[in-house]
Structure formats: C-alpha cells, structure tokens
Design a protein around this motif. Sequence first.
Motif, PDB file in Angstrom:
ATOM      1  N   VAL A 101       0.833  -1.199   0.000  1.00 10.31           N
ATOM      2  CA  VAL A 101       0.000   0.000   0.000  1.00 10.31           C
ATOM      3  C   VAL A 101       0.868   1.250   0.000  1.00 10.31           C
ATOM      4  CG1 VAL A 101      -1.681   1.324   1.341  1.00 10.31           C
ATOM      5  CG2 VAL A 101      -1.963  -1.132   1.086  1.00 10.31           C
TER       6      VAL A 101
ATOM      7  N   GLY B 235      -3.286  -3.378  -2.016  1.00 10.56           N
ATOM      8  CA  GLY B 235      -3.007  -4.038  -0.739  1.00 10.56           C
ATOM      9  C   GLY B 235      -4.004  -5.139  -0.435  1.00 10.56           C
TER      10      GLY B 235
ATOM     11  N   VAL C 136      -4.874   6.850  -3.428  1.00 10.52           N
ATOM     12  CA  VAL C 136      -4.971   6.114  -2.154  1.00 10.52           C
ATOM     13  C   VAL C 136      -5.937   4.942  -2.306  1.00 10.52           C
ATOM     14  CG1 VAL C 136      -5.752   6.295   0.242  1.00 10.52           C
ATOM     15  CG2 VAL C 136      -4.287   8.067  -0.736  1.00 10.52           C
ATOM     16  N   ARG C 137      -7.060   5.155  -2.993  1.00 11.62           N
ATOM     17  CA  ARG C 137      -8.001   4.054  -3.230  1.00 11.62           C
ATOM     18  C   ARG C 137      -7.344   2.931  -4.023  1.00 11.62           C
ATOM     19  NH1 ARG C 137     -13.407   5.965  -5.841  1.00 11.62           N
ATOM     20  NH2 ARG C 137     -13.563   3.717  -6.010  1.00 11.62           N
TER      21      ARG C 137
ATOM     22  N   LEU D 250      -4.900   1.058  -1.756  1.00  9.68           N
ATOM     23  CA  LEU D 250      -5.604   0.164  -0.835  1.00  9.68           C
ATOM     24  C   LEU D 250      -6.157  -1.063  -1.563  1.00  9.68           C
ATOM     25  CD1 LEU D 250      -7.436   2.761   1.426  1.00  9.68           C
ATOM     26  CD2 LEU D 250      -5.498   1.314   2.034  1.00  9.68           C
ATOM     27  N   THR D 251      -6.599  -0.876  -2.796  1.00  7.84           N
ATOM     28  CA  THR D 251      -7.068  -2.007  -3.592  1.00  7.84           C
ATOM     29  C   THR D 251      -5.921  -2.974  -3.875  1.00  7.84           C
ATOM     30  OG1 THR D 251      -8.768  -0.625  -4.599  1.00  7.84           O
ATOM     31  CG2 THR D 251      -8.209  -2.661  -5.740  1.00  7.84           C
TER      32      THR D 251
END
Length: 88
Positions: free
Chosen positions: A5, A58, A51-52, A55-56
Amino acid sequence: MVITVAVTAWLLIHGLPSPATSAAPLSSPSLSPAANGPTSIQVSTAISEAVRTALTAGAAVGAAFTLALAFRRQRHQELTLVLTALQA
C-alpha cells in the motif's frame, strides 16, 4: 501488505503535478486555465484516487496471501491423511 500500500501510494502520488498557484485571466485568449496546470481540487481528487488504488492493491496482495495459506493448509491435511492411512 502495508509495504504494498505504501509503495503503490507513493508511486502514484509522486507522479502527480503540483496544483497551479495562480489562475490565468479568463480575458486572455492565449492562456487557458488548463495551461497553468491542475487545480487543487483536481490534485486532491487524484490523491484520493491514488490512495483508493493503493488500498485495492493491498487488498489484492492480502487476498492472494490468504489463498496461498489456504492452499498450503489443504495440501498439508491431504498429505497427513495419506501418510496416516499408509501407517495404519
């Protein structure tokens, strides 16, 4: 997962241009607002999308890790069952 991430977010955010500090006058036909670069709203939207995406990525790494562990556990149980049957 945390490293995935962090690296993905850094790579995506690092490539973003900085927001335009001064707006071009709208009366000037030679300068368009896009010539000065993105606005701060566009940059903040791009950061939130980065950031989205991070996170996806990750979550995908975490899912792959979980799947690998489940596969290894099932394989271990099957081998244990076969060895137990051979010893009996």
